[in-house]
Design an enzyme around this catalytic site. Structure first.
Site, PDB file in Angstrom:
ATOM      1  N   SER A 192      22.525 -52.883  45.870  1.00  0.00           N
ATOM      2  CA  SER A 192      23.436 -53.532  46.825  1.00  0.00           C
ATOM      3  C   SER A 192      23.614 -55.012  46.495  1.00  0.00           C
ATOM      4  CB  SER A 192      22.866 -53.380  48.245  1.00  0.00           C
ATOM      5  OG  SER A 192      21.590 -54.022  48.321  1.00  0.00           O
ATOM      6  N   CYS A 219     -16.477 -52.691  44.380  1.00  0.00           N
ATOM      7  CA  CYS A 219     -17.153 -53.931  44.846  1.00  0.00           C
ATOM      8  C   CYS A 219     -16.940 -54.147  46.340  1.00  0.00           C
ATOM      9  CB  CYS A 219     -16.611 -55.136  44.067  1.00  0.00           C
ATOM     10  SG  CYS A 219     -15.008 -55.733  44.664  1.00  0.00           S
ATOM     11  N   GLN A 262      14.849 -53.539  39.816  1.00  0.00           N
ATOM     12  CA  GLN A 262      14.189 -53.987  41.059  1.00  0.00           C
ATOM     13  C   GLN A 262      13.251 -52.871  41.560  1.00  0.00           C
ATOM     14  OE1 GLN A 262      17.370 -56.155  43.688  1.00  0.00           O
ATOM     15  NE2 GLN A 262      18.449 -54.777  42.273  1.00  0.00           N
ATOM     16  N   HIS A 266      10.245 -56.578  40.548  1.00  0.00           N
ATOM     17  CA  HIS A 266       9.434 -56.461  41.767  1.00  0.00           C
ATOM     18  C   HIS A 266       8.110 -55.758  41.519  1.00  0.00           C
ATOM     19  CE1 HIS A 266      13.391 -56.970  44.201  1.00  0.00           C
ATOM     20  NE2 HIS A 266      12.934 -58.118  43.732  1.00  0.00           N
ATOM     21  N   ALA A 286      17.511 -49.463  43.601  1.00  0.00           N
ATOM     22  CA  ALA A 286      17.032 -48.201  44.185  1.00  0.00           C
ATOM     23  C   ALA A 286      18.026 -47.052  44.031  1.00  0.00           C
ATOM     24  CB  ALA A 286      16.695 -48.432  45.657  1.00  0.00           C
ATOM     25  N   THR A 302      17.831 -42.534  43.420  1.00  0.00           N
ATOM     26  CA  THR A 302      18.155 -41.573  44.506  1.00  0.00           C
ATOM     27  C   THR A 302      18.437 -40.182  43.922  1.00  0.00           C
ATOM     28  OG1 THR A 302      20.478 -42.277  44.445  1.00  0.00           O
ATOM     29  CG2 THR A 302      19.063 -43.278  46.146  1.00  0.00           C
ATOM     30  N   ILE A 348      10.177 -50.063  41.593  1.00  0.00           N
ATOM     31  CA  ILE A 348       8.727 -50.135  41.311  1.00  0.00           C
ATOM     32  C   ILE A 348       8.156 -48.742  41.021  1.00  0.00           C
ATOM     33  CG2 ILE A 348       8.409 -52.230  42.698  1.00  0.00           C
ATOM     34  CD1 ILE A 348       7.466 -50.500  45.026  1.00  0.00           C
ATOM     35  N   ILE A 377      25.591 -43.188  39.734  1.00  0.00           N
ATOM     36  CA  ILE A 377      25.251 -43.744  38.411  1.00  0.00           C
ATOM     37  C   ILE A 377      24.832 -42.645  37.439  1.00  0.00           C
ATOM     38  CG2 ILE A 377      22.902 -44.340  39.209  1.00  0.00           C
ATOM     39  CD1 ILE A 377      24.787 -46.504  36.754  1.00  0.00           C
TER      40      ILE A 377
HETATM   41  N1  APR Z   1      24.584 -44.031  42.302  1.00  0.00           N
HETATM   42  C1  APR Z   1      25.105 -45.267  42.490  1.00  0.00           C
HETATM   43  N2  APR Z   1      24.817 -46.038  43.555  1.00  0.00           N
HETATM   44  C2  APR Z   1      23.939 -45.528  44.454  1.00  0.00           C
HETATM   45  C3  APR Z   1      23.336 -44.252  44.319  1.00  0.00           C
HETATM   46  C4  APR Z   1      23.706 -43.498  43.185  1.00  0.00           C
HETATM   47  N3  APR Z   1      23.200 -42.279  42.965  1.00  0.00           N
HETATM   48  N4  APR Z   1      22.514 -44.058  45.385  1.00  0.00           N
HETATM   49  C5  APR Z   1      22.587 -45.170  46.144  1.00  0.00           C
HETATM   50  N5  APR Z   1      23.438 -46.043  45.592  1.00  0.00           N
HETATM   51  C6  APR Z   1      23.744 -47.407  46.011  1.00  0.00           C
HETATM   52  C7  APR Z   1      23.826 -47.609  47.504  1.00  0.00           C
HETATM   53  O1  APR Z   1      25.170 -47.440  47.930  1.00  0.00           O
HETATM   54  C8  APR Z   1      23.367 -49.057  47.644  1.00  0.00           C
HETATM   55  O2  APR Z   1      24.460 -49.958  47.606  1.00  0.00           O
HETATM   56  O3  APR Z   1      22.655 -48.182  45.571  1.00  0.00           O
HETATM   57  C9  APR Z   1      22.496 -49.307  46.418  1.00  0.00           C
HETATM   58  C10 APR Z   1      21.029 -49.441  46.756  1.00  0.00           C
HETATM   59  O4  APR Z   1      20.887 -50.653  47.440  1.00  0.00           O
HETATM   60  P1  APR Z   1      19.508 -50.973  48.172  1.00  0.00           P
HETATM   61  O5  APR Z   1      19.067 -49.775  48.941  1.00  0.00           O
HETATM   62  O6  APR Z   1      19.701 -52.275  48.873  1.00  0.00           O
HETATM   63  O7  APR Z   1      18.464 -51.129  46.989  1.00  0.00           O
HETATM   64  P2  APR Z   1      18.249 -52.395  46.062  1.00  0.00           P
HETATM   65  O8  APR Z   1      19.549 -53.093  45.813  1.00  0.00           O
HETATM   66  O9  APR Z   1      17.480 -51.938  44.896  1.00  0.00           O
HETATM   67  O10 APR Z   1      17.306 -53.305  46.998  1.00  0.00           O
HETATM   68  C11 APR Z   1      16.785 -54.479  46.406  1.00  0.00           C
HETATM   69  O11 APR Z   1      15.405 -54.787  48.356  1.00  0.00           O
HETATM   70  O12 APR Z   1      13.859 -54.167  49.946  1.00  0.00           O
HETATM   71  C12 APR Z   1      14.028 -54.735  48.722  1.00  0.00           C
HETATM   72  O13 APR Z   1      12.345 -54.820  47.130  1.00  0.00           O
HETATM   73  C13 APR Z   1      13.311 -53.965  47.664  1.00  0.00           C
HETATM   74  O14 APR Z   1      13.867 -53.827  45.321  1.00  0.00           O
HETATM   75  C14 APR Z   1      14.384 -53.673  46.636  1.00  0.00           C
HETATM   76  C15 APR Z   1      15.416 -54.733  46.940  1.00  0.00           C
END
Ligand code: APR
Length: 241
Positions: free
Chosen positions: A192, A153, A104, A122, A23, A27, A106, A232
């Site tokens: 994360s 349907c 991960q 996902h 995710a 962002t 969607i 990133i």
């Molecule tokens: N650059 C680098 N890192 C970033 C940025 C950015 N611009 N923005 C946020 N982050 C980091 C955050 O610090 C965090 O550690 O990205 C990470 C996002 O982690 P999560 O919010 O846990 O997202 P993700 O790892 O994709 O979650 C996995 O959890 O709920 C489920 O299905 C959902 O696919 C998701 C899965």
């Protein structure tokens, strides 16, 4: 050499790069992540979001599921555009240096940026189907629905998204393991690494150039040849292609 120069050297020397993201890659396109500093999971809801996004909740409380899904997942992606991270990865693939993006997410932003081989662990909000007749739909009927999206349907249209308690797609798993096991450079970004089985696929990497680019620390930092605590998009935006 500084971290960006090291990353540049790794990318220049690699021919089978795989990117593994989450995710945090979206962002910078304006879509909240889940567990980051102002992530979705830190907001207050009637139920725990990971409960709402589960199969049992979807089946027992579809109206409440779709209210959350619509408001927190679908609507925020409608005006989102790929950012420099998505675009850089698409360019690396077009140059024949990157073999796969494993995500991960969607939201479909990697494909919108031009990436072709995107392994969506996902699923995707853009793929939906009727639970009764199997009719496939894009996002239209879901994003325009007032409440539970319905098929002609009469059946419920559900997203082809892996909910908690549901298995990942076998074909996607096979392709992910193959791509990672054959990679000479594995770049992990914006995740994360707290959700399994997704995070566990990193263990299939056989190389010695794991790179982690994440705002927060992750449990794989200790195994990485290079870790960059930064955005990133900003980091990849500094790479010369
Ligand atoms: N650059 C680098 N890192 C970033 C940025 C950015 N611009 N923005 C946020 N982050 C980091 C955050 O610090 C965090 O550690 O990205 C990470 C996002 O982690 P999560 O919010 O846990 O997202 P993700 O790892 O994709 O979650 C996995 O959890 O709920 C489920 O299905 C959902 O696919 C998701 C899965």
């Amino acid at each position: 050499m500084n971290a960006i120069q090291t990353l540049q050297q790794y990318i220049d020397e690699s021919r089978r790069i795989v990117f593994f993201g989450g995710a945090g890659v979206s962002t910078e396109s304006g879509i909240k992540d889940f567990r980051g500093v102002d992530g979705l999971y830190h907001l207050k809801y009637k139920y725990n979001p990971e409960t709402i996004l589960s199969r049992s909740f979807f089946l027992s409380r579809p109206d409440e599921f779709f209210e959350f899904y619509q408001d927190k997942i679908v609507q925020p992606t409608l005006n989102a555009a790929p950012n420099i991270a998505h675009k850089t990865l698409a360019k690396l693939e077009a140059m024949g240096k990157l073999t796969a993006v494993v995500t991960q997410n969607i939201d479909g932003l990697h494909q919108m940026a031009g990436s072709k081989n995107v392994l969506e662990l996902h699923g995707s909000i853009h793929r939906n189907y009727c639970m009764k007749c199997g009719q496939k739909y894009d996002l239209e009927p879901v994003k325009n629905a007032d409440g539970i999206p319905k098929c002609q349907c009469g059946g419920t249209i559900r997203p082809e998204v892996v909910l908690y308690e549901e298995p990942l797609d076998e074909t996607v798993i096979t392709k992910t393991v193959q791509a990672i096991s054959e990679a000479d450079l594995l770049i992990v970004g914006g995740t994360s690494l707290t959700v399994y089985p997704a995070a566990g696929f990193l263990d299939f990497y056989n190389g010695n150039r794991l790179v982690v680019i994440n705002l927060d620390n992750t449990s794989y930092d200790s195994k990485a040849a290079l870790t960059i605590n930064g955005k990133i998009g900003e980091v990849l935006g500094q790479i010369t292609l």
